[in-house]
Design an enzyme around this catalytic site. Structure first.
Site, PDB file in Angstrom:
ATOM      1  N   ILE A 142      20.195   2.136  31.899  1.00 29.59           N
ATOM      2  CA  ILE A 142      20.224   2.800  30.521  1.00 29.59           C
ATOM      3  C   ILE A 142      20.565   4.155  30.885  1.00 29.59           C
ATOM      4  CG2 ILE A 142      17.727   3.369  30.911  1.00 29.59           C
ATOM      5  CD1 ILE A 142      17.211   2.870  27.900  1.00 29.59           C
ATOM      6  N   SER A 143      21.470   4.712  29.887  1.00 29.92           N
ATOM      7  CA  SER A 143      22.116   5.962  30.186  1.00 29.92           C
ATOM      8  C   SER A 143      21.207   7.042  29.858  1.00 29.92           C
ATOM      9  CB  SER A 143      23.484   6.099  28.823  1.00 29.92           C
ATOM     10  OG  SER A 143      24.271   5.340  29.266  1.00 29.92           O
ATOM     11  N   GLN A 144      21.514   8.057  30.531  1.00 32.58           N
ATOM     12  CA  GLN A 144      20.734   9.496  30.240  1.00 32.58           C
ATOM     13  C   GLN A 144      20.793   9.799  28.736  1.00 32.58           C
ATOM     14  OE1 GLN A 144      23.221  12.641  31.746  1.00 32.58           O
ATOM     15  NE2 GLN A 144      21.521  14.093  31.457  1.00 32.58           N
ATOM     16  N   GLU A 164      24.874   0.491  28.720  1.00 36.93           N
ATOM     17  CA  GLU A 164      23.893   1.751  28.710  1.00 36.93           C
ATOM     18  C   GLU A 164      24.125   2.136  30.194  1.00 36.93           C
ATOM     19  OE1 GLU A 164      22.024   2.960  26.167  1.00 36.93           O
ATOM     20  OE2 GLU A 164      21.229   0.920  24.956  1.00 36.93           O
ATOM     21  N   ARG A 200      12.320   4.437  23.300  1.00 29.60           N
ATOM     22  CA  ARG A 200      13.042   4.436  24.329  1.00 29.60           C
ATOM     23  C   ARG A 200      12.497   3.764  25.616  1.00 29.60           C
ATOM     24  NH1 ARG A 200      17.925   6.542  27.145  1.00 29.60           N
ATOM     25  NH2 ARG A 200      17.577   7.065  29.529  1.00 29.60           N
TER      26      ARG A 200
END
Length: 234
Positions: free
Chosen positions: A84-86, A2, A58
């Site tokens: 953690i990704s966009q 992520e 999230r």
């Protein structure tokens, strides 16, 4: 894991999220805004993907100090030097897999488990590998606490995939590799898709579709991910 950073070019737009109260109703409203403004507005149209991202909390996948920023238009640190990704990247990559429900998916790079949870809402089962052992254990515990019974996490080098569970209908990699690992290509079902960022300083998101023993390749988006580590670098 992520681990995408801001997208390049016009897509690297921050919505400047307002501070959120720590109550579930406010967080839920922020999640709906995230999907509408950051993901659907940028072209992700799959009802399954949009529904998953409207559902997965999230804020449960980021450190407590970052809960107020969980639905912002950017990645967030999750410890151990990882992020953690966009949200848009999570939505775009999930959409690019072409899932219709009922698939068996391999994920390389569990991170905090957010991408795994989104996949779990769409696919039948998710097998996720994380090279940072403490992150793998934290993700496994988080999945159990949140009730994701179809996600299986283990610590290890994702370069070799999960051969005892192969073949997979789809494979997603969340760190940039200098080239697509051959073991992952071998574990992909005929007709399945593999989505992976490829490159070092200049990276592109690549979608491979298996056609028998050949692979159709599409380069779909410039991105910036942290590098995939382990055997892929040898």
């Amino acid at each position: 894991m992520e681990r995408a950073f801001f997208l390049l070019g016009a897509l690297a737009i921050s919505c400047g999220p307002a501070p959120l109260a720590n109550d579930e109703s406010e967080l839920a409203r922020a999640r709906q805004r995230m999907v509408a403004e950051q993901i659907e507005a940028r072209g992700v149209k799959s009802a399954l993907v949009l529904g998953a991202m409207r559902t997965v909390p999230r804020h449960e996948f980021v450190p407590a100090a970052a809960r107020h920023d969980a639905y912002g238009d950017h990645p967030l640190p999750i410890g151990h030097g990882q992020t953690i990704s966009q949200p848009y990247i999570v939505g775009f990559m999930t959409d690019a897999l072409g899932l219709t429900g009922g698939e068996k998916v391999l994920e390389v790079g569990t991170g905090s488990g957010y991408q795994s949870a989104v996949l779990a809402q769409v696919a039948k089962s998710v097998y996720s590998i994380e090279i940072v052992a403490p992150l793998a254990e934290e993700a496994r515990e988080r999945m159990a606490r949140l009730g994701y019974r179809n996600v299986f996490v283990r610590a290890g080098d994702g370069y070799k995939g999960w051969p005892e569970e192969a073949p997979f209908d789809a494979i997603i990699v969340t760190a940039a590799a200098p080239k697509v690992p051959e073991p992952l290509k071998a574990q992909l079902k005929d007709g399945g898709r593999l989505v992976i960022p490829v490159g070092d300083s200049n990276q592109e998101l690549v979608v491979l579709t298996r056609r028998g023993e050949t692979f159709e390749e599409r380069r779909v988006l410039p991105v910036t991910f942290v590098p995939m580590t382990g055997e892929v670098r040898k």
